[in-house]
Enzyme design. Sequence first.
Site, PDB file in Angstrom:
ATOM      1  CB  SER A 106      -4.694  -7.227   4.316  1.00  0.00           C
ATOM      2  OG  SER A 106      -3.971  -5.689   3.553  1.00  0.00           O
ATOM      3  NE  ARG A 107      -9.464 -11.308   2.382  1.00  0.00           N
ATOM      4  CZ  ARG A 107     -10.203 -10.511   1.452  1.00  0.00           C
ATOM      5  NH1 ARG A 107      -9.356 -10.095   0.525  1.00  0.00           N
ATOM      6  NH2 ARG A 107     -11.172  -9.795   1.915  1.00  0.00           N
TER       7      ARG A 107
ATOM      8  CG  HIS B 115      -1.871  -1.111   1.457  1.00  0.00           C
ATOM      9  ND1 HIS B 115      -1.694  -2.256   2.456  1.00  0.00           N
ATOM     10  CD2 HIS B 115      -2.992  -1.216   0.828  1.00  0.00           C
ATOM     11  CE1 HIS B 115      -2.655  -2.773   2.268  1.00  0.00           C
ATOM     12  NE2 HIS B 115      -3.618  -2.483   1.262  1.00  0.00           N
TER      13      HIS B 115
END
Length: 279
Positions: A187-188, A38
């Site tokens: 993120s997972r 990100h």
Amino acid sequence: MLPIVRTPQALTEAMEAWKRAGHRVAFVPTMGALHAGHLALVTEGLKRADKVAASIFVNPKQFGPTEDLDRYPRDEAGDAEKLRAAGCELLYAPSVATMYPPGFASYVRVAALPDLLCGAARPGHFDGVATVVSKLLAAARADVAVFGEKDWQQLAIIRRMVADLDLGTQVVGAAIVRDSDGLALSSRNLYLTADERARAVALPEALARACQTLRAGGDVAPALAAAERGIAAAGYARIDYFELVDGERLTPLRAVTPGARLMAAAVMGSTRLIDNLAV
Ligand code: PAF
């Protein structure tokens, strides 16, 4: 501290003030749980604009009924600090009630693209993405919006939507950021156990091998079959797809053409991972 606004009107005002002051502005939509991938979007935004704003909104409309909406990692203060350190100057963090007040009834649906690839396993997901991204871009009125190439299908859908609806923001894709072993940051990945994390690397490895074979002129079907065998052998519970597609239309290809892309989604433990590679 990073300034935070929580309404679309406040975001529009702040972005318009930057533009009135002569700045070019970039916008980075996210769902939080920020990692280096990100922050690379913020860096990309800074290459293309003077000011970068980001949003954090865990969008309920893009999660299916059995998906991880409730356990999706949330840490607004930690994320805001990471954004600030990366050079972002404004955070838009609306509540669910602000984004979808009682009576909310409008959806954006791009034709065809959302039914392919991930859309088959996640019905409605991309309509939720298109709806929230159109709201975010309408409020941000940015010159540029940056999205990660890891979600290549999402990027293709957003490009189509922004062009079709004349949203007036340039959509830019930023390259996938990978861990040192090649696994795409997500993120997972936080959901993976240590053992699953170690085995997950079979997905990018299979993509890289298939890519090499295809670049060397190998046939598509055997290259894809070999990749699927490698992924299954690493203990992935399910392979949703491993395909060579046209990078814009996302339709399957039987031979490599300009813009062709390998796309993959597979489930390790209970975590669904996606990845892709330009051929
Ligand atoms: O990629 C994401 O994080 C989300 O799908 C997005 C684009 C922020 C929309 O909720």
